[in-house]
Design an enzyme around this catalytic site. Structure first.
Site, PDB file in Angstrom:
ATOM      1  N   ASP A  30      65.705 -43.453  20.771  1.00  0.00           N
ATOM      2  CA  ASP A  30      64.343 -44.461  21.112  1.00  0.00           C
ATOM      3  C   ASP A  30      64.269 -45.414  19.936  1.00  0.00           C
ATOM      4  O   ASP A  30      64.407 -44.757  18.915  1.00  0.00           O
ATOM      5  CB  ASP A  30      63.214 -43.732  21.302  1.00  0.00           C
ATOM      6  CG  ASP A  30      62.049 -44.510  21.884  1.00  0.00           C
ATOM      7  OD1 ASP A  30      61.804 -44.322  23.060  1.00  0.00           O
ATOM      8  OD2 ASP A  30      61.507 -45.527  21.390  1.00  0.00           O
ATOM      9  N   ASN A  86      56.981 -40.647  31.519  1.00  0.00           N
ATOM     10  CA  ASN A  86      55.642 -41.429  32.118  1.00  0.00           C
ATOM     11  C   ASN A  86      56.169 -42.048  33.258  1.00  0.00           C
ATOM     12  O   ASN A  86      57.500 -42.650  33.298  1.00  0.00           O
ATOM     13  CB  ASN A  86      55.726 -42.364  31.040  1.00  0.00           C
ATOM     14  CG  ASN A  86      55.197 -42.106  29.582  1.00  0.00           C
ATOM     15  OD1 ASN A  86      54.440 -41.036  29.432  1.00  0.00           O
ATOM     16  ND2 ASN A  86      55.640 -42.565  28.636  1.00  0.00           N
ATOM     17  N   GLY A  92      51.616 -44.875  31.623  1.00  0.00           N
ATOM     18  CA  GLY A  92      52.192 -45.464  30.509  1.00  0.00           C
ATOM     19  C   GLY A  92      53.513 -45.805  30.460  1.00  0.00           C
ATOM     20  O   GLY A  92      54.129 -45.992  29.619  1.00  0.00           O
ATOM     21  N   GLN A  93      54.182 -45.821  31.653  1.00  0.00           N
ATOM     22  CA  GLN A  93      55.583 -46.325  31.747  1.00  0.00           C
ATOM     23  C   GLN A  93      55.766 -47.619  31.255  1.00  0.00           C
ATOM     24  O   GLN A  93      54.954 -48.549  31.901  1.00  0.00           O
ATOM     25  CB  GLN A  93      56.214 -46.101  33.067  1.00  0.00           C
ATOM     26  CG  GLN A  93      57.720 -46.316  33.024  1.00  0.00           C
ATOM     27  CD  GLN A  93      58.350 -45.784  34.481  1.00  0.00           C
ATOM     28  OE1 GLN A  93      57.541 -45.476  35.475  1.00  0.00           O
ATOM     29  NE2 GLN A  93      59.635 -46.182  34.701  1.00  0.00           N
ATOM     30  N   HIS A  99      63.350 -42.516  32.776  1.00  0.00           N
ATOM     31  CA  HIS A  99      64.043 -41.971  31.635  1.00  0.00           C
ATOM     32  C   HIS A  99      63.133 -40.686  31.180  1.00  0.00           C
ATOM     33  O   HIS A  99      61.794 -40.582  31.143  1.00  0.00           O
ATOM     34  CB  HIS A  99      63.935 -42.736  30.297  1.00  0.00           C
ATOM     35  CG  HIS A  99      62.831 -43.592  30.229  1.00  0.00           C
ATOM     36  ND1 HIS A  99      62.517 -44.680  30.984  1.00  0.00           N
ATOM     37  CD2 HIS A  99      61.549 -43.400  29.461  1.00  0.00           C
ATOM     38  CE1 HIS A  99      60.955 -45.023  30.556  1.00  0.00           C
ATOM     39  NE2 HIS A  99      60.863 -44.262  29.644  1.00  0.00           N
ATOM     40  N   HIS A 101      61.853 -38.705  28.059  1.00  0.00           N
ATOM     41  CA  HIS A 101      61.679 -38.599  26.486  1.00  0.00           C
ATOM     42  C   HIS A 101      61.850 -37.302  26.048  1.00  0.00           C
ATOM     43  O   HIS A 101      61.501 -36.322  26.711  1.00  0.00           O
ATOM     44  CB  HIS A 101      60.210 -39.017  26.000  1.00  0.00           C
ATOM     45  CG  HIS A 101      60.002 -40.378  26.278  1.00  0.00           C
ATOM     46  ND1 HIS A 101      59.767 -41.465  25.378  1.00  0.00           N
ATOM     47  CD2 HIS A 101      59.457 -40.966  27.512  1.00  0.00           C
ATOM     48  CE1 HIS A 101      59.442 -42.481  26.020  1.00  0.00           C
ATOM     49  NE2 HIS A 101      59.174 -42.375  27.106  1.00  0.00           N
TER      50      HIS A 101
HETATM   51  P1  5GP Z   1      58.166 -45.620  28.563  1.00  0.00           P
HETATM   52  O1  5GP Z   1      56.762 -45.991  27.862  1.00  0.00           O
HETATM   53  O2  5GP Z   1      58.486 -46.482  29.581  1.00  0.00           O
HETATM   54  O3  5GP Z   1      57.916 -44.086  28.919  1.00  0.00           O
HETATM   55  O4  5GP Z   1      59.143 -45.665  27.461  1.00  0.00           O
HETATM   56  C1  5GP Z   1      60.026 -46.595  27.070  1.00  0.00           C
HETATM   57  C2  5GP Z   1      60.621 -46.258  25.730  1.00  0.00           C
HETATM   58  O5  5GP Z   1      61.752 -47.218  25.459  1.00  0.00           O
HETATM   59  C3  5GP Z   1      59.801 -46.502  24.555  1.00  0.00           C
HETATM   60  O6  5GP Z   1      59.616 -45.433  23.801  1.00  0.00           O
HETATM   61  C4  5GP Z   1      60.472 -47.479  23.728  1.00  0.00           C
HETATM   62  O7  5GP Z   1      60.368 -47.463  22.430  1.00  0.00           O
HETATM   63  C5  5GP Z   1      61.645 -47.532  24.254  1.00  0.00           C
HETATM   64  N1  5GP Z   1      62.685 -48.660  24.100  1.00  0.00           N
HETATM   65  C6  5GP Z   1      62.004 -49.880  24.414  1.00  0.00           C
HETATM   66  N2  5GP Z   1      63.293 -50.937  24.237  1.00  0.00           N
HETATM   67  C7  5GP Z   1      64.311 -50.205  23.874  1.00  0.00           C
HETATM   68  C8  5GP Z   1      65.617 -50.690  23.237  1.00  0.00           C
HETATM   69  O8  5GP Z   1      65.964 -51.806  23.387  1.00  0.00           O
HETATM   70  N3  5GP Z   1      66.251 -49.814  22.775  1.00  0.00           N
HETATM   71  C9  5GP Z   1      65.927 -48.409  22.677  1.00  0.00           C
HETATM   72  N4  5GP Z   1      66.880 -47.456  22.148  1.00  0.00           N
HETATM   73  N5  5GP Z   1      64.679 -48.165  23.208  1.00  0.00           N
HETATM   74  C10 5GP Z   1      64.012 -48.787  23.594  1.00  0.00           C
END
Ligand code: 5GP
Ligand code: ZN
Length: 112
Positions: A30, A86, A92-93, A99, A101
């Site tokens: 991340d 999420n 919170g997505q 994905h 985490h």
């Molecule tokens: P969500 O909030 O959708 O569950 O999580 C998305 C995750 O993607 C976040 O933890 C954020 O830090 C990560 N993320 C967003 N953009 C990028 C990126 O360009 N590269 C990587 N490696 N992670 C990303």
């Protein structure tokens, strides 16, 4: 999905710190880790969220989930780890390509 960030990572258009890759799945660190180790496991094929999955995604979801302990161990999380999916804006997505985490290490981390 040409406008999907994680599809661009799958396509190699945006670089990532790769943790694991096979023909169906990619895992990478991340970009804003909230633990010492924090990586994401994604399918290569675009699926927006867990709420968009059907029974046909069962094998793929199982494969992603079963990769979590193996990759966590490989990343040094011998004492355990957390997983988080999420789902939807209310969940919170932020990136609408499903994905998992996987994170842990360092100070205990909590995230709801
Ligand atoms: P969500 O909030 O959708 O569950 O999580 C998305 C995750 O993607 C976040 O933890 C954020 O830090 C990560 N993320 C967003 N953009 C990028 C990126 O360009 N590269 C990587 N490696 N992670 C990303
Ligand atoms: Zn995508």
């Amino acid at each position: 999905m040409s406008d999907c960030l994680f599809c661009k990572i799958v396509a190699g258009e945006i670089p990532c710190g790769k943790v694991y890759e096979d023909d169906e799945v990619l895992a990478f660190h991340d970009i804003h880790p909230f633990a010492r180790v924090h990586f994401l496991i994604i399918p290569k094929a675009h699926v927006a969220s867990l709420a968009d999955c059907t029974t046909g995604h069962g094998m793929l979801l199982g494969k992603m989930l079963l990769l979590a302990p193996r990759l966590a161990r490989e990343q040094g999380l011998d004492a355990g780890f957390k997983t988080l999916i999420n789902t939807g804006r209310g969940g919170g997505q932020e990136v609408f390509h499903i994905h998992i985490h996987v994170f842990g290490g360092g100070d205990p981390v909590k995230r709801s």
